[in-house]
Motif scaffolding. Structure first.
Motif, short mmCIF file in Angstrom:
data_model
loop_
_atom_site.label_atom_id
_atom_site.label_comp_id
_atom_site.label_asym_id
_atom_site.label_seq_id
_atom_site.Cartn_x
_atom_site.Cartn_y
_atom_site.Cartn_z
N ALA A 1 42.95 40.96 43.66
CA ALA A 1 42.84 39.98 42.58
C ALA A 1 43.11 40.70 41.26
O ALA A 1 42.32 41.54 40.84
CB ALA A 1 41.44 39.37 42.59
N LEU A 2 44.23 40.38 40.65
CA LEU A 2 44.65 41.11 39.44
C LEU A 2 44.36 40.33 38.17
O LEU A 2 44.83 39.21 38.00
CB LEU A 2 46.15 41.39 39.51
CG LEU A 2 46.65 42.34 40.59
CD1 LEU A 2 48.17 42.36 40.62
CD2 LEU A 2 46.11 43.75 40.35
N SER A 3 43.57 40.96 37.29
CA SER A 3 43.33 40.31 35.99
C SER A 3 44.34 40.80 34.97
O SER A 3 44.53 40.19 33.93
CB SER A 3 41.91 40.62 35.51
OG SER A 3 41.79 42.00 35.26
N SER B 1 41.40 46.33 38.02
CA SER B 1 42.15 45.78 39.16
C SER B 1 43.53 46.43 39.28
O SER B 1 44.03 46.64 40.39
CB SER B 1 42.26 44.25 39.06
OG SER B 1 42.67 43.84 37.80
N LEU C 1 47.47 39.17 43.41
CA LEU C 1 47.37 37.75 43.09
C LEU C 1 46.68 37.59 41.73
O LEU C 1 45.62 38.18 41.50
CB LEU C 1 46.55 37.01 44.17
CG LEU C 1 46.45 35.49 44.01
CD1 LEU C 1 46.34 34.83 45.38
CD2 LEU C 1 45.28 35.06 43.15
N MET C 2 47.33 36.86 40.85
CA MET C 2 46.72 36.62 39.54
C MET C 2 46.50 35.12 39.35
O MET C 2 47.39 34.32 39.64
CB MET C 2 47.62 37.15 38.42
CG MET C 2 47.07 36.88 37.04
SD MET C 2 48.11 37.57 35.75
CE MET C 2 47.49 39.22 35.67
N ILE C 3 45.30 34.77 38.88
CA ILE C 3 45.04 33.37 38.54
C ILE C 3 45.44 33.20 37.09
O ILE C 3 44.91 33.88 36.20
CB ILE C 3 43.55 33.02 38.73
CG1 ILE C 3 43.12 33.28 40.18
CG2 ILE C 3 43.29 31.56 38.34
CD1 ILE C 3 41.61 33.32 40.38
N LYS D 1 36.96 31.36 39.93
CA LYS D 1 37.85 32.43 40.42
C LYS D 1 37.58 32.70 41.91
O LYS D 1 38.51 32.83 42.69
CB LYS D 1 37.64 33.71 39.61
CG LYS D 1 38.35 33.71 38.27
CD LYS D 1 38.07 35.05 37.58
CE LYS D 1 38.41 35.02 36.11
NZ LYS D 1 37.73 36.09 35.36
N THR E 1 38.49 43.04 44.55
CA THR E 1 38.36 42.88 43.09
C THR E 1 38.09 44.25 42.46
O THR E 1 37.74 45.20 43.15
CB THR E 1 37.22 41.91 42.71
OG1 THR E 1 36.00 42.43 43.20
CG2 THR E 1 37.46 40.52 43.24
N GLY E 2 38.25 44.30 41.15
CA GLY E 2 38.11 45.58 40.44
C GLY E 2 36.71 45.82 39.91
O GLY E 2 36.54 46.66 39.02
N HIS E 3 35.69 45.11 40.42
CA HIS E 3 34.33 45.33 39.90
C HIS E 3 33.94 46.80 40.01
O HIS E 3 34.14 47.42 41.04
CB HIS E 3 33.32 44.46 40.67
CG HIS E 3 33.47 43.01 40.37
ND1 HIS E 3 34.18 42.15 41.17
CD2 HIS E 3 33.02 42.28 39.32
CE1 HIS E 3 34.15 40.94 40.64
NE2 HIS E 3 33.45 40.98 39.51
P1 AMP Z 1 35.90 40.04 35.22
O1 AMP Z 1 34.92 39.05 35.75
O2 AMP Z 1 36.88 39.47 34.25
O3 AMP Z 1 35.27 41.33 34.78
O4 AMP Z 1 36.81 40.44 36.47
C1 AMP Z 1 36.29 41.05 37.62
C2 AMP Z 1 37.39 41.14 38.66
O5 AMP Z 1 37.82 39.82 39.01
C3 AMP Z 1 38.66 41.84 38.17
O6 AMP Z 1 38.57 43.24 38.34
C4 AMP Z 1 39.72 41.23 39.05
O7 AMP Z 1 39.76 41.85 40.32
C5 AMP Z 1 39.22 39.81 39.23
N1 AMP Z 1 39.86 38.91 38.23
C6 AMP Z 1 39.48 38.68 36.94
N2 AMP Z 1 40.31 37.82 36.33
C7 AMP Z 1 41.26 37.49 37.25
C8 AMP Z 1 42.41 36.63 37.23
N3 AMP Z 1 42.75 35.92 36.15
N4 AMP Z 1 43.15 36.55 38.35
C9 AMP Z 1 42.80 37.23 39.49
N5 AMP Z 1 41.73 38.03 39.55
C10 AMP Z 1 40.97 38.17 38.46
#
Ligand code: AMP
Ligand code: ZN
Length: 292
Positions: A38-40, A45, A62-64, A126, A144-146
């Motif tokens: 899941a790519l932000s 990520s 995959l990006m949302i 998400k 995910t990149g958590h």
């Molecule tokens: P965040 O909640 O924004 O800190 O994001 C945590 C993880 O959720 C990121 O490391 C990504 O793996 C995934 N993620 C966040 N935003 C997106 C997005 N728009 N599309 C896909 N994956 C996402």
């Protein structure tokens, strides 16, 4: 764009070895599995996608598309070029097509009607889209990149809310495990969520992604303002990385006891969308209903 493809052949760096160790010791993947990252468009990520590719796993990105104007456009373009260079398949899923509304509208209405914070709403949506698409793409795992900071923050936030049970899924691999006794069709259709950076601090990942010169933005989501998560993020920075690791490791020891103490209800299919849920109607559909 740098020659990332040729870099893949270089020996593993310190951080790459650390990630490999986490993957091996928790048996997070095998080489036959299809992994969707899941790519932000941020450092975490992007780094995890690159490291998994370098370690020889079968990854796709995959990006949302949250439709956040220029911010989303830049992230989409960056990740599309990066994946092309690394010969990785890249999927873009449009939130408006999936949910019928943009993220800002959804957050505003759900906040008004259910009093849930913006980051909580975004997280539920998400996860729902990632589950749905992992099935569409026949993926075995969703990554995910958590990172360590995120996990430490979640544990302390749950503690402050007085509900440690909310953290029972704070593990490097969450979701329905192969050993869980549930309906076969649910298990078959469910990709586990995996966090290979679970024990790695944000500062280390930042240092790595800067050194690698990844084509990414370092700014935070423009929507994440004024929420409790944003406030906690600030004071988490005051805690040393070794203390963050201690908090997260100690919580890992508590999870099995928490799970034993409380029954969390069986996992069934949501009556509306069919996705796995512990309630008759899943959290995403509850939000969807309040938009009507
Ligand atoms: P965040 O909640 O924004 O800190 O994001 C945590 C993880 O959720 C990121 O490391 C990504 O793996 C995934 N993620 C966040 N935003 C997106 C997005 N728009 N599309 C896909 N994956 C996402
Ligand atoms: Zn549902």
């Amino acid at each position: 764009m740098k020659e990332y493809l040729t870099y893949l052949k270089k020996p593993l760096s310190g951080l790459e070895k650390e990630v490999k160790k986490i993957i091996d010791s928790y048996a997070l993947f095998n080489k036959n599995e299809k992994i969707i990252v899941a790519l932000s468009g941020g450092k975490d990520s992007t780094s995890v996608l690159y490291i998994l590719k370098k370690l020889g796993y079968n990854v796709e990105g995959l990006m949302i598309d949250l439709n956040l104007g220029q911010w989303s456009e830049v992230h989409k373009k960056n990740m599309s070029l990066f994946c092309k260079e690394l010969k990785i398949k890249f999927h873009i899923v449009d939130l408006k097509k999936e949910f019928g509304q943009g993220i800002c509208f959804i957050k505003k209405i759900v906040k008004e009607k259910k009093n849930l914070s913006g980051c909580t709403v975004c997280g539920v949506i998400k996860r729902w889209i990632l589950n749905k698409w992992s099935k569409k793409l026949s993926a075995d795992k969703i990554v995910t990149g958590h990172n360590l900071n995120d996990e430490c923050q979640t544990i302390l936030m749950n503690f402050l809310k007085g509900n440690l049970y909310l953290g029972i899924n704070s593990t490097p691999m969450t979701g329905i495990s192969k050993s869980e006794k549930i309906n076969f069709s649910i298990k078959k259709n469910f990709a586990q969520r995996v966090k290979p950076l679970f024990f790695i601090s944000e500062s280390k990942i930042k240092e790595y992604s800067k050194k690698m010169n990844f084509p990414i933005l370092y700014d935070r989501c423009p929507c994440a303002i004024g929420t409790y998560r944003v406030e906690t993020r600030k004071w988490i920075l005051e805690i040393s990385d070794s203390d963050k690791l201690r908090i997260v490791n100690n919580f890992q020891k508590i999870i099995p006891k928490l799970k034993k103490k409380k029954s969390f209800g069986e996992i069934k299919n949501c009556k509306i969308c069919g996705e796995p849920s512990r309630k008759d109607i899943c959290n995403a559909c509850e939000m969807f209903l309040c938009l009507k």
